[in-house]
Scaffold this active site. Sequence first.
Site, PDB file in Angstrom:
ATOM      1  N   CYS A 130      -2.936   5.194   6.741  1.00 14.00           N
ATOM      2  CA  CYS A 130      -3.221   4.684   8.240  1.00 14.00           C
ATOM      3  C   CYS A 130      -1.748   4.747   9.153  1.00 14.00           C
ATOM      4  O   CYS A 130      -2.317   4.928  10.386  1.00 14.00           O
ATOM      5  CB  CYS A 130      -3.381   2.948   8.010  1.00 14.00           C
ATOM      6  SG  CYS A 130      -4.666   2.458   7.086  1.00 14.00           S
TER       7      CYS A 130
ATOM      8  N   ASN B 100       0.610  -1.185  -0.075  1.00 16.07           N
ATOM      9  CA  ASN B 100      -0.101  -0.044   0.029  1.00 16.07           C
ATOM     10  C   ASN B 100       0.817   1.304   0.071  1.00 16.07           C
ATOM     11  O   ASN B 100       0.154   2.307  -0.384  1.00 16.07           O
ATOM     12  CB  ASN B 100      -0.959  -0.133   1.320  1.00 16.07           C
ATOM     13  CG  ASN B 100      -0.235  -0.302   2.276  1.00 16.07           C
ATOM     14  OD1 ASN B 100       0.377  -1.230   2.632  1.00 16.07           O
ATOM     15  ND2 ASN B 100      -0.202   0.711   3.544  1.00 16.07           N
TER      16      ASN B 100
END
Length: 377
Positions: A319, A148
């Site tokens: 995140c 990611n």
Amino acid sequence: MYFDHSATTKADERVLQTFVEVSSAYYANPASLHAAGKQSEKLLERARFQLLEIIGMGLTEGIFTSGGTEANNLAIIGYAMTNQHKGRHLITTQIEHSSVLNTFQYLETQGFDVEYLTVDNEGRISIEELRSRLRRDTLLVSIIHVNNEIGTIQPIAECAKVIHRESRAVFHSDCVQSFGKLVPGDFQDAPDLLTLSGHKIYGIKGSGFLAYRKNLRIQPISFGGGQEGGLRNGTVSVPHAAALAKAARLMKEENNLEKFAQWRNELIQFFSEIEDCRVLAPNASVPYILAVAFKNITGEVAVNFLQEKGIYVSTSSACSSKTEGVSHVIEAIGVPKNFEKGVIRISLGKDQTIEEIQQLKDAIHQLMQLLKRGTGK
């Protein structure tokens, strides 16, 4: 201009329409015995069937979750805890998403033996190292398909082949960043458990899915009324399930990889000509994610400058972008110290335009000129 599609995507209007229509017409609890409940249950099962049909790869069971994080937790903890009598050795990689990495760290506190595969300077694991780490008591291997933060693609088909032929372990893959783009694909060997998230594919936030092979024993990680075969307790949101299936169907119909590859190659060429800048994983990453590191500045400086120009990028994973320090992924691939805090991630979306690519390049050029003046170069 939005270049942060790896963090989340704008919900497709057609997906939103499905969500609203189902919320209005199928509001009954799918666990209820009356006719309205049965209608909701029928739609829920249709959404499940459609998702599993799209995923394929022999994964015939599926659980709706609140997103990729819950799906990863359920897959890893649910399988490991239920089957620990078969072995307590687990394998993952150094560059997993935090929802996987932190889950394995938790399992270490529960007495499991976890090994973390190393990666090269582009974030690729070694199949030979994977093979060498497999043991008779290896219970579970989890390898992310597309990272990611830097977009590196792992050879999950080859991993599955090695794991299945040379061990008794079950193979899980976090496919949140690849589903709808690279997955499903023509994989002769595939994972046994696969996770995905709706908001990465122009769906609704709060929707995810765990697909897995029949007869795998998994235990719940939450407890309640026994919904989703007792594996994911709580009233199931039929609107989220239907919207997720809709988003998956739309992604299957659209293919933007060729366009993304052209733009990514153009951006790689652009950044390669900038002094004190380097592209991370240029030979190993997907067409829609590009990570760039600047020397002796922080990623926040670049993000804030671009934001003033109306351009949105990320420093790394959304995140972890608000936490201090260097990302575990950046550390794992050995980015030099004077570059490691200057990473930004550019991730492309289906509505991107060539004009936006040019405006991004223009803004980066302005940033570099400003920094040069500031350093007297």
